[in-house]
Design a protein around this motif. Sequence first.
Motif, short mmCIF file in Angstrom:
data_model
loop_
_atom_site.label_atom_id
_atom_site.label_comp_id
_atom_site.label_asym_id
_atom_site.label_seq_id
_atom_site.Cartn_x
_atom_site.Cartn_y
_atom_site.Cartn_z
N LEU A 185 -61.89 16.88 -141.60
CA LEU A 185 -61.35 15.65 -141.03
C LEU A 185 -60.79 15.91 -139.64
O LEU A 185 -61.07 15.17 -138.69
CB LEU A 185 -60.26 15.09 -141.94
CG LEU A 185 -59.51 13.86 -141.43
CD1 LEU A 185 -60.46 12.69 -141.19
CD2 LEU A 185 -58.40 13.46 -142.40
N PHE A 186 -59.98 16.96 -139.48
CA PHE A 186 -59.38 17.28 -138.18
C PHE A 186 -60.47 17.58 -137.15
O PHE A 186 -60.38 17.15 -136.00
CB PHE A 186 -58.44 18.47 -138.29
CG PHE A 186 -57.25 18.26 -139.18
CD1 PHE A 186 -56.84 16.97 -139.52
CD2 PHE A 186 -56.52 19.33 -139.66
CE1 PHE A 186 -55.74 16.77 -140.33
CE2 PHE A 186 -55.42 19.14 -140.47
CZ PHE A 186 -55.03 17.86 -140.81
N THR A 187 -61.49 18.32 -137.57
CA THR A 187 -62.57 18.68 -136.64
C THR A 187 -63.31 17.43 -136.17
O THR A 187 -63.61 17.28 -134.98
CB THR A 187 -63.54 19.65 -137.31
OG1 THR A 187 -62.85 20.85 -137.67
CG2 THR A 187 -64.69 20.00 -136.37
N ALA A 188 -63.59 16.52 -137.09
CA ALA A 188 -64.30 15.29 -136.74
C ALA A 188 -63.47 14.42 -135.80
O ALA A 188 -63.98 13.86 -134.82
CB ALA A 188 -64.67 14.52 -138.00
N MET A 189 -62.17 14.30 -136.10
CA MET A 189 -61.30 13.47 -135.26
C MET A 189 -61.13 14.07 -133.87
O MET A 189 -61.19 13.36 -132.86
CB MET A 189 -59.95 13.28 -135.94
CG MET A 189 -60.01 12.49 -137.24
SD MET A 189 -58.43 12.41 -138.11
CE MET A 189 -57.51 11.33 -137.01
N ALA A 190 -60.94 15.38 -133.81
CA ALA A 190 -60.78 16.03 -132.51
C ALA A 190 -62.06 15.96 -131.70
O ALA A 190 -62.02 15.90 -130.46
CB ALA A 190 -60.36 17.49 -132.71
N GLY A 191 -63.20 15.95 -132.38
CA GLY A 191 -64.48 15.88 -131.69
C GLY A 191 -64.74 14.56 -131.00
O GLY A 191 -65.65 14.45 -130.17
#
Length: 480
Positions: A250-256
């Motif tokens: 989730l964090f990776t997708a949001m930061a992306g």
Amino acid sequence: MDQDARRKILAGGRLRKLRSELGLSQSAMANELGISVSYLNLLERNQRPVTAQLLIRLAETYSIDPRSFAQEEELRSAVELDEIFSDPLFQAAPVARSDIRALSENAPGLVDAIKRLHRAYTEVLEFQSGSATRQSETERGDASPPAIDDPIEKVRQFLQQANNHFPEIETEADRLAEELGGADLFSATCARLLDRHKIRVQIMPVGVMGKTLRRFDLHRRKIMISELMEPSGRVFQTAYHLGLLEADALFTAMAGKIDSGSEQVRRLARISLANYFAAALMMPYQRFIEAAEALSYDVEVLSARFQASFEQVAHRLTTLSRASARGVPFFMVRVDNAGNVSKRFSSGSFPFARFGGTCPLWNIHGAFGHPGRVETQVIEMPDGSRWFSLARTVRRVATLWGEPGAQFVVGLGCDMKHAHRLVYSKGLDLKSHVPTPIGINCRLCERANCAQRAAPPLLRPLDINENVRGYSPFDTDLGR
């Protein structure tokens, strides 16, 4: 009906930007919203206001926060543009505030481009001004300018655009909080880290940790936390690591989604999102907002109830923007005793300055003289907006004898229309209370004859008079 309710929302620029981001034609968006193409065209040209019903339809259709179409965003953009156009670069061709407001209302895409261009300009200037102190290129190799995108500013913009509220993270934190149950959270998070991820948590002596407060040893699968960290900080660190492990995708997708090719930006965004997760796990949304409302937002009692620090609770209060359960829209700022701003968060429209410190007339600075005591104040900005603020000193870790400890004050505040909901306003006649006039900072403040002025206002000429001395050498209306 108050003034805010009567005010029309002209959001043509934001509608066009949303439609462009979604890749929709006017006819496609009109069809999805159930309105005519001609009506949408009028809306986009600001010839019709956005109605409450249409705001609800936009929120439901495109999963957006309807407040992004309210004037809070316009005010934030106008403040940022005001700061940009106060740069000496524009002194020969000043831009009227009416033009700035029109730009923020009608062309949000252009506003974003101007802000990006000005950031690039100021960073290049900083690079050039520092070149005299660097060794020559022949001594050190080819010099390269700094990255145009400041990672910290990029992430701050990312948080602000979301009004510092992330429903997806709230859902994940609520799920984990329910699984952990009502047990002591530090013990529960430590047990979860060990049972689910084979990671041990150990409190380490300061002689081993030195000035490091937390370290994760990947090889030994061990999180080491300094004994100097207070109990609320220890819980936060274990919750932070659980977030990195259990909400990694989730964090990776949001930061992306951040418009940047910088790996630094993505890493910093992941840290910020994991911090958000930790606070949401410590203070689950529904329980926290119910307690906050019942206690009239008494920060110190909330701190005791949720075993969190004053700063952690203050930060959490800026995130209560769930559509079905909104809290008071707070802003928060953290400053040191030199006036440097190290944190700023807002779920409202408080006009923070991107550069420089804060106004010395704001009592967040005076709170250093009364450690541990909550100081309250009603403040008024130059545009006439009034805010209720409170401030208190905070500390994050214990300090060894003989070493200087970090000193901070956390300021928390809200629009005056919400002040009656706070325990801190009891006993005050909010309608007749005389506010303290402050500015965003000295260079953006046009108030005359301020004894605390440290720099001349950039949007007004100096009144140089050899025969008159006012409160400040930078007074702008001497002799008038």
